[in-house]
Design an enzyme around this catalytic site. Structure first.
Site, short mmCIF file in Angstrom:
data_model
loop_
_atom_site.label_atom_id
_atom_site.label_comp_id
_atom_site.label_asym_id
_atom_site.label_seq_id
_atom_site.Cartn_x
_atom_site.Cartn_y
_atom_site.Cartn_z
N ASP A 136 39.97 34.62 41.32
CA ASP A 136 40.38 33.70 42.22
C ASP A 136 38.89 33.38 42.99
OD1 ASP A 136 42.00 32.32 44.21
OD2 ASP A 136 40.92 33.96 45.55
N GLU A 162 41.62 28.92 38.24
CA GLU A 162 42.21 27.83 38.89
C GLU A 162 41.42 26.54 38.81
OE1 GLU A 162 44.99 28.54 42.49
OE2 GLU A 162 43.44 29.74 42.73
N CYS A 216 54.08 36.41 45.62
CA CYS A 216 54.05 37.94 45.66
C CYS A 216 53.93 38.35 44.21
CB CYS A 216 55.28 38.75 46.07
SG CYS A 216 55.30 40.35 45.76
N ASP A 245 43.25 37.67 48.50
CA ASP A 245 42.39 37.17 47.18
C ASP A 245 42.74 38.04 45.96
OD1 ASP A 245 41.02 35.58 48.81
OD2 ASP A 245 39.73 37.16 49.36
ZN LIG Z 1 57.27 41.18 46.64
#
Ligand SMILES: [Zn+2]
Length: 320
Positions: free
Chosen positions: A100, A187, A240, A269
C-alpha cells in the site's frame, strides 16, 4: 524519429500536441547505428571518440546510443543492447507481497507473515531552504548574463541532488522487496490525477510512486517474478481483511478502526496492504497461476523474447 513518434501519438490520441523543448532543459541526441565502445570510451559518428567512464557492458549487439546533457552540465550516454536473452519462465513458487503506497509512510507491505513500514524520506523538505535561497539569488540576476547562468546551474545542482537521493531510495527499497518476494501486488494509482490535486501535488511528485513501480517491474522481470497491478478502484482501505465486510466510507483521516462485523481492530494501511495482497492472489488464480501455498503450478509464458537492456555511461569530462 522522435518527432514522428510524437505526432503519431498525438494523432492517435495517446498524447498531447508535441511541446518545444527548451535549450535550458535536458538535451539529448540519439544515434541509432554506427556507435562503438572502445578502450578510451565511446566512438560516435561525426564526433569521434568521446572519453567516458563505462559502468558496465552487456554481451550482445549495441543498438541505439542516446547521449544526454543534464541541466547541471553533465553528459551521459545510455547504451541499448540486444542480448537475445530469454525472459525467464514464470513459475510461481516464491512469496507474494502486497504494497500500500502512502504519503506519510512511503510503503506499507504485507507478505502474510509480517507487515513492514517504510517511512518516506522527505527529500525536498531537506533541501527546501537551500533551494529557496538559490532560487531567490537566480531571480535577481540580469537576464542573459553570465552570473545568471552560474546561478541557474547552482539551482539545477540542488534539484539534481534531490532527484539522486530519491532515485537511490527507490532503487534500494525495490531491490529489497524484489529479493525477498516473487510476486509484488500494488494498486494501480492514478498518479497524474492525484498530482492535479494542488494540496497533495508537491508531496506526491516528491515521493515518486511511478518510478518505484517501474523499478519493481523491471527488477522482477529480470528474475522471473511478476508485478501485478490491481485496479485503483478496488476498495482496499474500506474492506475488512479478516471477514471482507465493506465499510460504506473510510475518510482519509481515519488511521485505525474496528470492524463492526467481526470486531477485528485494523490499522488502515496494514489492512489495505493485506487486501491488496489477497486481491493479487485471487487474480493470479483467475489467470491460471497457482501460488505455492495452494499447490504450486506452472504457467508457461509465451515463447522466446529478446530482452533489451540499458547500461549507463557517465562522461569523465564535465561542463559544456
Ligand atoms: Zn471484519
Amino acid at each position: 524519429m522522435n518527432l514522428t513518434k510524437a505526432f503519431k501519438n498525438f494523432f492517435e490520441k495517446r498524447a498531447k500536441y508535441p511541446r518545444f523543448k527548451s535549450y535550458y532543459g535536458k538535451q539529448s541526441a540519439q544515434y541509432p547505428q554506427n556507435c562503438k565502445v572502445v578502450v578510451e570510451g565511446l566512438k560516435v559518428p561525426q564526433v569521434g571518440i568521446i572519453k567516458a567512464s563505462i559502468h558496465r557492458l552487456f554481451d550482445g549487439q549495441l543498438k541505439t546510443v542516446t547521449i544526454s546533457k543534464t541541466p547541471t552540465g553533465k553528459y551521459y550516454a545510455s547504451l541499448l543492447f540486444d542480448t537475445e536473452q530469454e525472459v525467464p519462465e514464470l513459475v510461481i513458487t516464491g512469496k507474494v507481497i502486497g504494497i500500500d503506497l502512502g504519503i506519510k509512510d512511503f510503503a506499507i507491505t504485507n507478505d502474510n507473515e509480517k507487515t513492514s513500514k517504510y517511512s518516506n524520506p522527505r527529500h525536498i523538505k531537506k533541501h527546501e531552504l537551500n533551494l529557496a535561497r538559490k532560487q531567490a539569488k537566480l531571480a535577481r540576476k540580469k537576464k542573459g548574463s553570465k552570473s545568471r547562468e552560474k546561478a541557474r546551474r547552482l539551482v539545477a545542482r540542488v534539484h539534481e541532488r534531490i532527484s539522486n537521493a530519491r532515485i537511490d531510495f527507490l532503487h534500494k527499497l525495490s531491490r529489497k522487496i524484489v529479493n525477498d518476494n516473487q510476486v509484488v501486488v500494488i494498486e494501480n494509482l492514478n498518479v497524474k490525477g492525484m498530482v492535479r490535486n494542488r494540496k497533495l501535488a508537491k508531496a506526491i511528485s516528491d515521493v515518486g510512486w511511478g518510478m518505484f513501480t517501474n523499478f519493481l517491474d523491471y527488477k522482477l522481470k529480470e528474475k522471473g517474478g511478476l508485478l501485478l497491478e490491481i485496479d485503483r478502484f478496488f476498495p482496499s482501505s474500506k474492506t475488512c481483511s479478516s471477514c471482507l465486510y465493506q465499510m460504506a466510507q473510510m475518510p482519509l483521516e481515519v488511521r485505525e478502526w474496528t470492524c463492526p462485523s467481526c470486531g477485528t481492530h485494523h490499522y488502515r494501511d496494514e489492512n489495505a496492504a493485506k487486501n491488496v495482497r489477497a486481491e493479487g492472489i485471487r487474480q493470479l488464480s483467475v489467470l491460471g497461476t497457482r501460488t505455492a501455498a495452494s499447490g504450486g503450478n506452472v504457467r508457461p509464458k509465451s515463447g522466446r523474447k529478446s530482452v533489451l537492456r540499458q547500461s549507463p555511461i557517465e562522461s569523465t569530462s564535465q561542463g559544456s
